[in-house]
Design a protein around this motif. Sequence first.
Motif, PDB file in Angstrom:
ATOM      1  N   LYS A   1      54.582 -39.032 -26.396  1.00  0.00           N
ATOM      2  CA  LYS A   1      54.262 -40.664 -26.183  1.00  0.00           C
ATOM      3  C   LYS A   1      55.155 -41.096 -27.382  1.00  0.00           C
ATOM      4  O   LYS A   1      56.244 -41.680 -27.958  1.00  0.00           O
ATOM      5  CB  LYS A   1      53.592 -41.229 -26.279  1.00  0.00           C
ATOM      6  N   ILE A   2      54.397 -40.275 -28.552  1.00  0.00           N
ATOM      7  CA  ILE A   2      54.707 -40.980 -30.394  1.00  0.00           C
ATOM      8  C   ILE A   2      56.485 -39.891 -29.741  1.00  0.00           C
ATOM      9  O   ILE A   2      57.004 -40.800 -30.807  1.00  0.00           O
ATOM     10  CB  ILE A   2      53.359 -39.567 -31.134  1.00  0.00           C
TER      11      ILE A   2
ATOM     12  N   ALA B   1      58.532 -39.310 -28.119  1.00  0.00           N
ATOM     13  CA  ALA B   1      59.402 -40.038 -27.227  1.00  0.00           C
ATOM     14  C   ALA B   1      59.884 -41.155 -27.884  1.00  0.00           C
ATOM     15  O   ALA B   1      61.281 -41.742 -27.700  1.00  0.00           O
ATOM     16  CB  ALA B   1      58.556 -40.393 -25.620  1.00  0.00           C
ATOM     17  N   GLU B   2      59.543 -42.025 -28.416  1.00  0.00           N
ATOM     18  CA  GLU B   2      59.113 -43.132 -29.455  1.00  0.00           C
ATOM     19  C   GLU B   2      59.980 -42.531 -30.717  1.00  0.00           C
ATOM     20  O   GLU B   2      61.207 -43.073 -30.457  1.00  0.00           O
ATOM     21  CB  GLU B   2      58.034 -43.831 -29.609  1.00  0.00           C
ATOM     22  N   ARG B   3      59.768 -41.648 -31.196  1.00  0.00           N
ATOM     23  CA  ARG B   3      60.275 -41.869 -32.187  1.00  0.00           C
ATOM     24  C   ARG B   3      61.871 -40.110 -31.870  1.00  0.00           C
ATOM     25  O   ARG B   3      62.658 -39.956 -33.328  1.00  0.00           O
ATOM     26  CB  ARG B   3      59.656 -40.724 -33.604  1.00  0.00           C
ATOM     27  N   LYS B   4      61.770 -39.199 -31.489  1.00  0.00           N
ATOM     28  CA  LYS B   4      63.182 -38.558 -30.925  1.00  0.00           C
ATOM     29  C   LYS B   4      63.259 -37.404 -32.780  1.00  0.00           C
ATOM     30  O   LYS B   4      64.490 -37.561 -33.062  1.00  0.00           O
ATOM     31  CB  LYS B   4      64.033 -39.399 -30.863  1.00  0.00           C
TER      32      LYS B   4
ATOM     33  N   ASN C   1      63.645 -35.412 -25.474  1.00  0.00           N
ATOM     34  CA  ASN C   1      64.476 -36.187 -26.041  1.00  0.00           C
ATOM     35  C   ASN C   1      65.398 -36.322 -27.330  1.00  0.00           C
ATOM     36  O   ASN C   1      65.547 -36.847 -28.444  1.00  0.00           O
ATOM     37  CB  ASN C   1      62.865 -37.159 -27.015  1.00  0.00           C
TER      38      ASN C   1
END
Length: 257
Positions: free
Chosen positions: A68-69, A71-74, A99
């Motif tokens: 999830k991290i 996906a958020e930070r890419k 991502n």
Amino acid sequence: MSKPHAPPALSWALDGREVDLLHYVFARPDIKQLRGHPEKVLAAIDDYHHQFNKLMNVGLSKGAFITKIIAERKPSVMIELGGYVGYSAILFGDAIKKNGGKQYLSIEKNPEMAAVATQLVDLAGLRDVVRVVVGSSNEVLTELISEKKEIDSVELIFMDHWQDLYLHDLWLLEDLKVLNPGVSLLLADNVIMPGAPKYLEWVHATPQEKKHIVNNSDIGSLSPNPSFVYETAVSEFDTDFGRDGVAVTKIIGKQDV
């Protein structure tokens, strides 16, 4: 489909379960269906873990948390210290690829582990993204940053090797000037079990407290930077081995000391 049988454990540098895993995966009757599918390769590794010998993999709950991290930070590039059999390299390398990232760099000191990881990464179809490098974390990081100039800024790093090395490798990254406020994120696994108290002390300390730590520590040739202001939170998870945690550290800024 009949359930594949794990071959007898081999006697080698460790206890053989890692090479045993490789034989198990490639002996599966559904091996053709695994090729090019990271999630199926991970499921096969999980099958071995639950049916035969437990492996020191990141696990489902911590894996989902870190995915999830990503996906958020890419991040364009993610670095892993301690690759083991390649489970996290497959899971996070696939997330990096999905991502829009370019590379997942897995540094593994043990050449046998690196060989197992490379075979499983290749089976998952991720050799275009995941790169497994054999060597100690400090030597490989120094080579890639200072000598080859392949890394000029650390976006996301996952520490999952020996906990006693976490702090020294963080000091090395500070010394090499590749950590940047608002850009770099540090993830440290196993900070509860078996624990990384010196690392946690550092990332929780104020710049003044870190200066005191440096003055009273054997830092060798390193030049830690006490001026970094870190913000750290530890997320806890139930694992097959007990309660454990991942420390997530943001770099807020710098403060003169």
